[in-house]
Design an enzyme around this catalytic site. Structure first.
Site, PDB file in Angstrom:
ATOM      1  N   CYS A   2       0.849  -1.184   0.000  1.00  0.00           N
ATOM      2  CA  CYS A   2       0.000   0.000   0.000  1.00  0.00           C
ATOM      3  C   CYS A   2       0.890   1.240   0.000  1.00  0.00           C
ATOM      4  O   CYS A   2       1.968   1.236   0.585  1.00  0.00           O
ATOM      5  CB  CYS A   2      -0.939   0.091   1.191  1.00  0.00           C
ATOM      6  SG  CYS A   2      -2.093  -1.263   1.310  1.00  0.00           S
ATOM      7  N   LYS A 597       5.594  -4.298  -4.713  1.00  0.00           N
ATOM      8  CA  LYS A 597       7.052  -4.192  -4.652  1.00  0.00           C
ATOM      9  C   LYS A 597       7.607  -4.353  -3.241  1.00  0.00           C
ATOM     10  O   LYS A 597       8.619  -4.987  -3.027  1.00  0.00           O
ATOM     11  CB  LYS A 597       7.452  -2.834  -5.236  1.00  0.00           C
ATOM     12  CG  LYS A 597       8.945  -2.621  -5.337  1.00  0.00           C
ATOM     13  CD  LYS A 597       9.479  -3.261  -6.584  1.00  0.00           C
ATOM     14  CE  LYS A 597      10.975  -3.246  -6.667  1.00  0.00           C
ATOM     15  NZ  LYS A 597      11.458  -4.421  -7.416  1.00  0.00           N
TER      16      LYS A 597
END
Ligand code: F6R
Length: 602
Positions: A2, A597
């Site tokens: 997030c 990521k």
């Protein structure tokens, strides 16, 4: 996971929307922005990626809070997307992390009559804050109410709110949060430093356990330690200065490449020297720490775990007792840390420096006295702060979700340290790496080789499964190649040692089954060739990555013309193939489904 981007600035709505695009690599299933317009909070949320969005109209605003989501609790819907608004609309809230005791809080809140509209754990925080405000007869959310509620949350959570009073309040625990400002006295909050670079001149990192509060009415900005209640000195660091130190290029564009991943794969012929440059003294210190250690551990997750696995393998090959710890299975190693652990060293690889699974084990090892040597690619990361000795990889921002150049940098770091430990001279290594980069450039420029890889990739898209065999020096290269193939082209790829083949996996080989084989010109070649023959004898198709061709190979992918660093070069064909396969199948190369990521939740 997030991403958070908040701003107090002119046209904050535009700044936040653009900032969110830069941190979208952290999660991209849905997004939302809260804007303060004429004293009222307005929300805009959407499902899907933000990067493709055009013509989104926001009213002009000076205070905005944005979020890109990677769903943990509650499916991907507009309602579950952040920010979440208080029922009385006095504040909007975003969260990174997981409220581990959310079920307990949820049932109490429901008993008290709270009406939940989303399925997220985030709305628990909103509910608890509203209850706290009621209890304190507050019209506006106070800092103490925010801290009280935060203390009730189990798990690691970074939470940011903006209020109708024009305040930004942020608490960090775990997932990173940085604050930046510019000469116009505009203030920004973000999940990473690089994303703020177009907007700010200086920045500071909010540490875990701190609360930062900004009042737009008087531009007062304060940071407080939650446990002690004491103010913390606010010292901004010039952004350029820090980035120069990290030797990070601010080139965050795609250039002429069709994807960041493709660009980052090609950059690998250009950045390997950065891993060693400027680090001579640090390598000398690391070498002494390892030499004096009773036990060496290596630690990382995903691709980083394969780089650490290979590092431990290389250290064992030169007689150093090195053990790879699987971060998520760390409990089984705890007993090994009881006696004399202060004489142990743990080498940790992490591109982001924020991986929750990794950092939690690092904290645990630190408590036991283990010395931490980390290799990180993100300046100002949590792992850097936790380490006794920290290296910056300096391979430049890696924006594609799948790791390529950071993985190669980590693996190279492991090779360098074992080479120095076995007596190689630093200057000779620099020359060797330089030559390797040159050979890699030649290889990328060779149209015949590149077209062959593309053709093989196209054929692979017709298959649902591929097996990847490596052995010895290329065992971990095989595992990493399989992971790359899975992540981007979604083919089921299984990597294992070629020695395992006849112990079970061979049952799955039939006519046409593709088997990718990584062959080095070393003592393992004969065994690899036997495995390849066994696959061919059962009708399997062998795609072999090697320096030299052999009649046993159905397809041959030629390696660069050098005997050095074959571990590194043998991974690159799979990186390229997975990109080609994803493009062929119409998938998003940079943002593969379900991934993010920076894995900041456990
Ligand atoms: C794979 C990949 C992941 C990361 C892993 C650790 O392409 O990117 O497997 O390697 O999540 O991340 P870092 O290196 O940030 O700790």
């Amino acid at each position: 996971m997030c991403g958070i981007y908040a701003s107090f600035s002119l046209n904050a709505e535009k700044r936040v929307f653009e900032g969110l695009k830069r941190i979208e690599y952290r999660g991209y299933d849905s997004w939302g922005v809260a804007t303060l317009v004429d004293g009222k909070l307005e929300l805009k949320k959407e499902v899907g990626k933000l990067s493709g969005q055009k013509n989104i109209k926001f009213a002009e605003s000076k205070l905005c809070l944005g979020h890109t989501r990677w769903a943990t609790h509650g499916e991907v819907t507009k309602i579950n997307a952040h920010p979440h608004l208080a029922k009385n609309k006095s504040f909007a809230l975003v969260q990174n992390g997981v409220v581990e005791n959310y079920q307990e809080h949820k049932s109490k809140l429901i008993d008290d009559g709270y009406n939940f509209i989303s399925k997220t754990d985030t709305e628990i925080i909103v509910g608890l804050l509203e209850k706290e405000m009621e209890h304190n007869s507050e019209k506006n959310l106070s800092t103490s109410s925010f801290i009280n509620v935060f203390n009730k949350l189990a798990g690691r959570n970074t939470v940011v709110v903006i209020t109708t009073q024009g305040r930004i309040m942020a608490i960090r625990d775990g997932s990173p949060l940085v604050v930046g400002r510019n000469s116009k006295r505009e203030l920004y909050f973000s999940s990473d430093v690089l994303s703020m670079s177009p907007d700010v001149d200086e920045y500071l990192v909010i540490n875990s356990g701190q609360i930062a509060v900004f009042n737009s009415s008087d531009s007062c900005f304060e940071i407080t330690d939650i446990k002690t209640g004491k103010r913390v000195g606010v010292e901004f660091i010039p952004l350029e200065h820090k980035l120069d130190l990290a030797n990070i290029t601010m080139d965050i564009g795609k250039d002429s490449y069709e994807s960041y991943m493709f660009k980052e794969i090609h950059e690998q012929s250009n950045m390997l020297l950065n891993v060693i440059r400027d680090s001579k003294q640090k390598f000398a210190v690391a070498v002494e720490m390892i030499k004096n250690a009773r036990q060496v551990f290596t630690l990382g997750c995903g691709s980083a775990s394969y780089a650490t696995g290979n590092t431990a393998y290389l250290l064992r090959k030169i007689g150093i007792l090195a053990l790879t710890v699987e971060a998520y299975e760390a409990n089984s190693y705890l007993e090994l840390l009881n006696n004399g652990s202060e004489k142990s060293v743990c080498i940790v690889f992490s591109q982001s420096g924020e991986t929750a699974d990794t950092n939690e084990v690092v904290e645990l090892m630190k408590r036991k006295g283990v010395k931490i040597i980390s290799v990180v690619n993100m300046p100002g990361s949590t792992l850097t702060q936790l380490s006794n000795l920290s290296f910056m990889l300096q391979v430049g921002p890696e924006l594609a979700v799948a790791s390529t150049k950071a993985f190669l940098g980590q693996a190279l770091w492991g090779i360098i340290i074992s080479d120095i430990l076995s007596g190689s001279k630093f200057n000779d290594l620099e020359i060797k790496i330089n030559e390797f980069e040159y050979k890699l450039k030649e290889w990328f420029a060779n149209k015949k080789i590149q077209n062959n890889i593309k053709k093989i990739a196209k054929n692979l898209t017709k298959h649902e499964h591929v097996f990847v065999l490596g052995r010895g020096d290329l065992y971990y290269a095989g595992l990493e190649s399989a992971l790359k193939l899975k992540e981007i082209s979604y083919i089921h790829a299984e990597g294992f040692s070629s020695g395992e083949l006849k112990h079970g996996v061979i049952a799955l080989i039939s006519k046409g089954t593709p088997v990718l084989c990584l062959v080095a010109e070393d003592e393992n070649k004969a065994n690899m060739l036997s495995a390849i023959s066994e696959v061919r004898a059962r009708g399997g198709k062998t795609i072999v990555i090697a320096k030299e061709n052999n009649e046993l190979y159905s397809n041959w992918i030629q390696l660069p013309d050098t005997n050095d660093y074959i571990f590194l070069s043998s991974i690159i064909p799979s990186q390229l193939m997975t990109c080609y396969m994803a493009v062929e199948k119409g998938y998003d190369v940079d943002k593969p489904r379900n991934l993010a990521k920076s894995v900041t939740v456990k």
